[in-house]
Design a protein around this motif. Structure first.
Motif: not given
Length: 324
Positions: A36-39, A52-54
């Motif tokens: 999932t995408n995380h800031n 943003d890191c997936i």
């Protein structure tokens, strides 16, 4: 009766197999099981970058849980042992965590099971359950490290106590367990754990560069929280630095607002409210009352001491232009 016949069956199922339950509900204890995408903050060229890191949170957490166990050991030993932690990623697949602690006890527990086997294969087995013990430790639920093994295709633990060598091998998500205990004196004690995660369950192909960056950032943060421990990543020592050095990773204009033996606070300029908040080495992503109190106190003081030309600014104006 006709209306009730349209209802979905209401049946209670009892899953008494801890492995099956752990696999079905891994997200309850380990976090998200899908990319999932995380800031989030990650380190790029010795600077924190908010981007943003997936990635799959549970996959990173599985390694962090093993590391946290070693940190707890260091605390128990007053940082005389457990003060070296090495994490290596082999070919984006196998993950090795090695330490110089006392080793995991190999003696039997009160049910006749070797402690080092139970602690790594059965949830609810640990050494930090009692609230009367030092509450500065990180692991208190007896779940994390065992879930790292349960969520692995294969896992290996080699633990050296002062007088024994314990070797544990597991496969098929710990459905296959083999162990051996040998009486053997050791001048140097410690534990080496090798995980081959079941990547399909994490919905990824391997421990890719993004997961590695997130893990490395975690280790850097731990190195700051626990300066008496030497952390290594891929055979490179994470250089020890003071909190004052660390905050420059966020911004060269970061300012050390307050510091004593138990608390460090820094602020830095930004275009929106951001924070990084650690308590006893645990990243408190959601903040909390203590953080709110600190932030509000800082911003009220800034407002009260601002030059007259900024008198119309509110404390929220200051808050939204600072990182903490």
């Amino acid at each position: 009766v006709e209306i009730m016949s349209n209802y979905i069956e209401n049946e209670i199922e009892h899953i008494d197999d801890h492995i099956e339950y752990g696999l079905l509900r891994a997200h309850n204890t380990m976090g998200g099981m899908t990319p999932t995408n995380h800031n989030t903050f990650i380190i790029e060229d010795n600077k924190f970058v908010y981007e943003d890191c997936i990635y799959t949170p549970a996959l990173v957490k599985s390694v962090c849980e093993v590391v946290d166990n070693v940190v707890d050991e260091a605390i128990r030993c007053h940082f005389e042992l457990g003060n070296i932690i090495k994490v290596n990623i082999i070919n984006n697949s196998d993950i090795i965590v090695e330490d110089n602690g006392r080793g995991i006890p190999t003696k039997n527990d009160n049910k006749g099971n070797p402690m080092f086997v139970i602690s790594l294969t059965v949830p609810q087995a640990g050494s930090n359950f009692r609230d009367d013990k030092n509450n500065a430790k990180k692991g208190t639920n007896g779940i994390g490290a065992s879930m790292a093994f349960i969520l692995s295709k294969r896992a290996l633990c080699e633990t050296r106590t002062s007088d024994t060598l314990g070797i544990l091998t597991t496969s098929n998500n710990t459905r296959n367990i083999d162990y051996k205990i040998t009486n053997k004196k050791h001048k140097k004690t410690g534990t080496k754990i090798t995980l081959t995660p079941d990547y399909k369950r994490y919905n990824v192909e391997d421990f890719d560069i993004v997961h590695q960056k997130v893990l490395y950032t975690y280790l850097v943060n731990q190195a700051v929280c626990y300066p008496d421990i030497k952390f290594y990543f891929d055979d490179k020592l994470i250089n020890a630095f003071t909190f004052k050095d660390y905050i420059k990773f966020y911004d060269d204009n970061s300012y050390l607002f307050y510091s004593d033996e138990i608390l460090d606070i820094a602020v830095y300029p930004t275009n929106e409210y951001k924070f990084t908040y650690f308590i006893n080495g645990l990243n408190v992503y959601d903040g909390g009352d203590a953080l709110d109190y600190i932030v509000n106190t800082i911003n009220n003081n800034l407002k009260n001491h601002a030059p007259k030309k900024y008198s119309k600014l509110t404390s929220s104006n200051f808050k939204n232009r600072l990182g903490y």
